[in-house]
Enzyme design. Sequence first.
Site, PDB file in Angstrom:
ATOM      1  N   HIS A 299       0.905  -1.253   0.156  1.00  0.00           N
ATOM      2  CA  HIS A 299      -0.075   0.202  -0.335  1.00  0.00           C
ATOM      3  C   HIS A 299       0.673   1.485   0.310  1.00  0.00           C
ATOM      4  O   HIS A 299       2.058   1.469   0.884  1.00  0.00           O
ATOM      5  CB  HIS A 299      -0.934  -0.319   1.505  1.00  0.00           C
ATOM      6  CG  HIS A 299      -2.654   0.875   1.197  1.00  0.00           C
ATOM      7  ND1 HIS A 299      -2.032   2.159   1.719  1.00  0.00           N
ATOM      8  CD2 HIS A 299      -3.066   0.619   1.139  1.00  0.00           C
ATOM      9  CE1 HIS A 299      -3.523   2.941   1.600  1.00  0.00           C
ATOM     10  NE2 HIS A 299      -4.110   1.729   0.639  1.00  0.00           N
TER      11      HIS A 299
ATOM     12  N   ASP B 230      -7.604  -5.530   0.003  1.00  0.00           N
ATOM     13  CA  ASP B 230      -8.488  -6.291  -1.094  1.00  0.00           C
ATOM     14  C   ASP B 230      -8.261  -7.791  -0.614  1.00  0.00           C
ATOM     15  O   ASP B 230      -7.994  -8.614  -1.206  1.00  0.00           O
ATOM     16  CB  ASP B 230      -8.022  -6.139  -2.086  1.00  0.00           C
ATOM     17  CG  ASP B 230      -8.575  -4.638  -2.442  1.00  0.00           C
ATOM     18  OD1 ASP B 230      -9.734  -4.838  -2.137  1.00  0.00           O
ATOM     19  OD2 ASP B 230      -8.762  -3.669  -2.728  1.00  0.00           O
TER      20      ASP B 230
HETATM   21  N1  CMC Z   1       4.525  -7.364  -5.068  1.00  0.00           N
HETATM   22  C1  CMC Z   1       5.846  -7.550  -4.947  1.00  0.00           C
HETATM   23  N2  CMC Z   1       6.019  -6.613  -4.547  1.00  0.00           N
HETATM   24  C2  CMC Z   1       5.667  -5.314  -5.259  1.00  0.00           C
HETATM   25  C3  CMC Z   1       3.683  -5.101  -4.341  1.00  0.00           C
HETATM   26  C4  CMC Z   1       3.354  -6.251  -4.187  1.00  0.00           C
HETATM   27  N3  CMC Z   1       1.729  -6.389  -4.404  1.00  0.00           N
HETATM   28  N4  CMC Z   1       4.160  -3.809  -4.346  1.00  0.00           N
HETATM   29  C5  CMC Z   1       4.641  -3.445  -4.132  1.00  0.00           C
HETATM   30  N5  CMC Z   1       6.058  -4.204  -4.565  1.00  0.00           N
HETATM   31  C6  CMC Z   1       7.494  -3.933  -4.276  1.00  0.00           C
HETATM   32  C7  CMC Z   1       7.431  -2.823  -5.123  1.00  0.00           C
HETATM   33  O1  CMC Z   1       8.164  -3.723  -6.774  1.00  0.00           O
HETATM   34  C8  CMC Z   1       8.917  -1.835  -5.231  1.00  0.00           C
HETATM   35  O2  CMC Z   1      10.263  -2.083  -5.404  1.00  0.00           O
HETATM   36  P1  CMC Z   1      11.627  -1.811  -5.643  1.00  0.00           P
HETATM   37  O3  CMC Z   1      11.535  -1.164  -4.565  1.00  0.00           O
HETATM   38  O4  CMC Z   1      12.415  -3.108  -5.141  1.00  0.00           O
HETATM   39  O5  CMC Z   1      11.483  -1.017  -6.706  1.00  0.00           O
HETATM   40  C9  CMC Z   1       8.303  -1.988  -3.618  1.00  0.00           C
HETATM   41  O6  CMC Z   1       7.835  -3.097  -2.772  1.00  0.00           O
HETATM   42  C10 CMC Z   1       7.442   0.073  -4.067  1.00  0.00           C
HETATM   43  O7  CMC Z   1       6.682  -0.086  -4.545  1.00  0.00           O
HETATM   44  P2  CMC Z   1       5.515   0.683  -5.543  1.00  0.00           P
HETATM   45  O8  CMC Z   1       5.109   0.210  -6.956  1.00  0.00           O
HETATM   46  O9  CMC Z   1       6.558   1.128  -5.406  1.00  0.00           O
HETATM   47  O10 CMC Z   1       4.712   1.362  -4.381  1.00  0.00           O
HETATM   48  P3  CMC Z   1       3.455   2.127  -4.510  1.00  0.00           P
HETATM   49  O11 CMC Z   1       2.940   2.669  -2.901  1.00  0.00           O
HETATM   50  O12 CMC Z   1       3.818   2.949  -5.791  1.00  0.00           O
HETATM   51  O13 CMC Z   1       2.308   1.018  -4.895  1.00  0.00           O
HETATM   52  C11 CMC Z   1       0.328  -0.472  -4.729  1.00  0.00           C
HETATM   53  C12 CMC Z   1       1.610   0.457  -4.004  1.00  0.00           C
HETATM   54  C13 CMC Z   1      -0.827  -0.617  -4.314  1.00  0.00           C
HETATM   55  C14 CMC Z   1      -0.046   0.141  -6.033  1.00  0.00           C
HETATM   56  C15 CMC Z   1       1.301  -1.695  -5.047  1.00  0.00           C
HETATM   57  O14 CMC Z   1       1.889  -2.284  -3.656  1.00  0.00           O
HETATM   58  C16 CMC Z   1       1.057  -2.658  -5.495  1.00  0.00           C
HETATM   59  O15 CMC Z   1       0.896  -2.509  -6.896  1.00  0.00           O
HETATM   60  N6  CMC Z   1       0.139  -4.082  -5.007  1.00  0.00           N
HETATM   61  C17 CMC Z   1      -0.478  -4.643  -5.558  1.00  0.00           C
HETATM   62  C18 CMC Z   1      -1.780  -3.531  -5.433  1.00  0.00           C
HETATM   63  C19 CMC Z   1      -2.652  -4.220  -4.982  1.00  0.00           C
HETATM   64  O16 CMC Z   1      -2.910  -4.776  -4.074  1.00  0.00           O
HETATM   65  N7  CMC Z   1      -4.102  -3.229  -4.713  1.00  0.00           N
HETATM   66  C20 CMC Z   1      -4.752  -2.593  -3.958  1.00  0.00           C
HETATM   67  C21 CMC Z   1      -3.987  -1.172  -2.313  1.00  0.00           C
HETATM   68  S1  CMC Z   1      -5.475  -1.034  -1.528  1.00  0.00           S
HETATM   69  C22 CMC Z   1      -6.972  -0.807  -1.736  1.00  0.00           C
HETATM   70  C23 CMC Z   1      -6.453   0.829  -2.176  1.00  0.00           C
HETATM   71  O17 CMC Z   1      -7.038   1.652  -1.393  1.00  0.00           O
HETATM   72  O18 CMC Z   1      -7.430   0.653  -4.066  1.00  0.00           O
END
Ligand code: CMC
Length: 431
Positions: A309, A366
């Site tokens: 998140h 989720d």
């Molecule tokens: N699986 C594997 N690696 C992950 C995941 C994941 N679900 N989420 C983040 N990472 C890694 C990402 O690759 C990055 O690694 P590195 O630092 O080596 O490049 C690090 O963790 C930080 O991730 P980010 O993408 O920069 O984080 P963000 O804040 O931009 O994205 C997120 C947040 C929720 C979009 C992301 O964690 C994600 O894609 N999660 C899966 C989708 C999901 O469950 N979304 C629902 C969110 S909660 C409901 C809502 O409010 O919408």
Amino acid sequence: MPDAKIVKLTDESNNRSSELPLVTGTLGPSCIDLGTLYRDTGHFTYDPGYGSTASTRSAITYIDGDEGVLLYRGYPIEQLAEHSNFLEVSYLLLNGELPKQAEFAAFEHQITHHTMMHESLKNFFQGFHHNAHPMAMLAASVASLSAFYHDDLDVDNPDDRRLAAIRLIAKMPTIAAAAYRYSIGWPMRYPRNNLEYVTRFLHMMFEVPSEPLMLNPVAAKALDLLFILHADHEQNASTSTVRLVGSTGANPYASIAAGITALWGPAHGGANEAVLKMLEEIGTPDKVETAVRRAKDKNDNFRLMGFGHRVYKNFDPRARIIREMCHKVLAELGVNDPLLDVAMKLEEAALKDDYFVERKLYPNVDFYSGIIYKALGIPTEMFTVMFAIARTAGWIAHWIEQHETPGARIGRPRQVYTGAVPRDFIPAAKR
Ligand code: CMC
């Protein structure tokens, strides 16, 4: 109110500086007010994804992502989940205070008497192909509400704003159920106004004309809880979309329709559908290890859906509540879903894996919600629609707050231009 405190930023290359006031709220980190930065220094700020940027002031919802805290109007989510109900939470989000009994009765009466949709709107569904995604039908139907209520669309009129809020919260379940029933070829059901909000929705979803619906009260209780937990989450992508569209003066139905489309993406509300598909793909607990390995592999696009998140760097408090509810619902409904075993194994494996620990990736709201929806008989394609029904309360509360805030301006970010520098047009024959 800007604080007396000032942060001074100086560009040492040209000695231009800006004295920027700090803005503080009642909770959370203070913010540097950058309003005069460009005028003083000639620089914009660059923050793609808005990791360090507050886009607005808001008194609705507070999150402390490090501590795993979520408050609606100051009330902890755990207390609301235990003692409140979705309609009361909607009132709270809209009005800032919990309703007294008479206030709640009046609010519930209003919502209940706006649940029907216009008969002409029903015809819209016939235009969709039978396998249209229900989120597409929901977004289109909500946007089209503005065509039915164009006499009450003065965004500067508090009565019109309030009426739109009531209509949206009231009609969203009716439209959602109609989309579902159209997709499976069942006749649409009218809302039964002798039932409370969530039970009425379940009847519109599952009742057939030929026999009465035997509904387990556990189903309504579980769905009500999920609606409470999804009702608001401060400036997330869909709420920020609603505010950005709202900042142009667009009507509330158009603004909320934009929020619905933003919610649809798998990085946001679409994750609940994606989680269930992922769990089904993994299939059995012995395949979890491979899934975790793939999620860590930077050459593989696969991510653990329902994990991570932007704000929570600790357990998502909503996930804790849903996890507990998930076990209860399955036990009480007598459902033995092997996907729950896969989910628990996946959670356990990820929580002790260095990759997830270092990046503070925890299960989010989720992760377990889909297993509950599935146990209630809600099809996977409807999961994000469930999220949208609940988040409508938050979206419209933010839209109203935005219109009640004096001095609001159109949202208009800047950019770092990376395209071609000025050049002369060359006639086609000479290119
Ligand atoms: N699986 C594997 N690696 C992950 C995941 C994941 N679900 N989420 C983040 N990472 C890694 C990402 O690759 C990055 O690694 P590195 O630092 O080596 O490049 C690090 O963790 C930080 O991730 P980010 O993408 O920069 O984080 P963000 O804040 O931009 O994205 C997120 C947040 C929720 C979009 C992301 O964690 C994600 O894609 N999660 C899966 C989708 C999901 O469950 N979304 C629902 C969110 S909660 C409901 C809502 O409010 O919408």
